[in-house]
Design a protein around this motif. Sequence first.
Motif, short mmCIF file in Angstrom:
data_model
loop_
_atom_site.label_atom_id
_atom_site.label_comp_id
_atom_site.label_asym_id
_atom_site.label_seq_id
_atom_site.Cartn_x
_atom_site.Cartn_y
_atom_site.Cartn_z
N GLU A 59 0.79 -1.20 -0.25
CA GLU A 59 0.01 0.03 0.04
C GLU A 59 0.80 1.40 0.14
O GLU A 59 0.60 2.36 -0.62
CB GLU A 59 -0.81 -0.05 1.23
N LYS A 60 1.91 1.24 0.69
CA LYS A 60 2.97 2.49 0.78
C LYS A 60 3.34 2.55 -0.48
O LYS A 60 3.31 3.75 -1.06
CB LYS A 60 3.93 2.30 1.65
N THR A 61 3.83 1.37 -1.25
CA THR A 61 4.40 1.78 -2.61
C THR A 61 3.21 2.38 -3.55
O THR A 61 3.75 3.35 -4.39
CB THR A 61 4.76 0.50 -3.15
N LEU A 62 2.14 1.77 -3.34
CA LEU A 62 1.21 2.35 -4.40
C LEU A 62 0.85 3.76 -4.33
O LEU A 62 0.92 4.61 -5.19
CB LEU A 62 -0.25 1.54 -4.27
N VAL A 63 0.72 4.18 -3.01
CA VAL A 63 0.53 5.53 -2.65
C VAL A 63 1.71 6.53 -2.95
O VAL A 63 1.87 7.52 -3.58
CB VAL A 63 0.06 5.66 -1.24
N ASP A 64 2.80 6.04 -2.25
CA ASP A 64 4.11 6.91 -2.65
C ASP A 64 4.43 7.28 -3.89
O ASP A 64 4.82 8.11 -4.36
CB ASP A 64 5.41 6.31 -1.98
N HIS A 65 4.13 6.28 -4.90
CA HIS A 65 4.59 6.34 -6.52
C HIS A 65 3.38 6.69 -7.24
O HIS A 65 3.38 6.59 -8.46
CB HIS A 65 5.08 5.09 -6.59
N VAL A 99 -3.82 -10.10 -1.03
CA VAL A 99 -3.23 -9.03 -0.20
C VAL A 99 -2.99 -7.81 -1.30
O VAL A 99 -3.32 -6.57 -0.88
CB VAL A 99 -1.79 -9.47 0.50
N LEU A 100 -2.49 -8.18 -2.49
CA LEU A 100 -2.40 -7.10 -3.41
C LEU A 100 -3.68 -6.22 -3.84
O LEU A 100 -3.47 -5.28 -3.92
CB LEU A 100 -1.61 -7.70 -4.68
N LEU A 101 -4.59 -7.07 -3.84
CA LEU A 101 -6.07 -6.35 -4.11
C LEU A 101 -6.50 -5.80 -3.14
O LEU A 101 -7.06 -4.64 -3.24
CB LEU A 101 -6.87 -7.48 -4.72
#
Length: 320
Positions: A59-65, A99-101
């Motif tokens: 989730e952090k990766t999705l948001v940060d990028h 988890v990814l979804l």
Amino acid sequence: MAWLVTGGAGYIGAHVVRAFQSEGIDVVVLDSLASGHSSFVPEGVPFVRGSILDRELVEKTLVDHAVTGVVHVAGFKYAGVSVQKPLHTYEQNVTGTAVLLEAMQASGIDKIVFSSSAAVYGTPDVDLVTEDTPKSPQSPYGESKLIGEWILRDQETATGLAHTSLRYFNVVGSGYDDVYDTSPHNLFPLVFDALLADETPRINGNDYPTPDGTCVRDYIHVADLALSHVAAAKRLEAGDRIEPVYNLGSGDGVSVGEIMRTVADVTEIAFTPVIAPRRPGDPARIVASGERAARDLDWKMRHSLAEMVSSAWDARRRAQ
């Protein structure tokens, strides 16, 4: 705005990453390096080392990028080994996808291209596999990929997720000198490793009802595969309605014997393969149609068998 490629440091994922780059689309890589290589990630591409099972990190990766969509290539892909490690296979491929979804839903991301597998079909008794061929996976790996497709379908019903799953058989070749197949189970690496060790490659059975007695399979070039992953992502990004599944198939296939003869020609290493017994359960022929993907995802066989072999051989030798 960027697309996340899970498993983007692996052989297939790295080609998908570079295909995105060639289209001028920003991309981010998430990979645990369980089977991938950080050296496969191009310079300048953000790389996050970690597992798709780590919900907080995903989730952090999705948001940060500022990710807008995901190409999901990460997973445990060894069908034979999955029989001995079913729990590990399901954890990586089923729980990991869930988890990814979850992380995508929490982050408001509703587009995903799933790298599935023709292992969902098992050993169909048909001349040409289509998307409608009955599914009968014969390993935990194949089952886990089919369950992944079901999860996407159900998430679409629940949340409107935009998705498609790409099924394919044997991926070979290389589009770049610094990326090659490092799997200890795939045919090309096994043959090349044998030749580089001054050993003789082997064929499992030469008495099948095929033109040369060896098994016929779909072999597709990894760069062609990557292009269709990006084509699917672009259509989802544009809001196009596309099919939930596509086969990336050759339509005709090649035999293991043909591959061996082509390897000898390309490498200029003369050899006569050792003929080993058949492997239990190996069908004589499995070949898929790629017509639906050709219609919607710019799918085509852009490389000859000789080009598949030569590109793989060149990349493998440079890794010595």
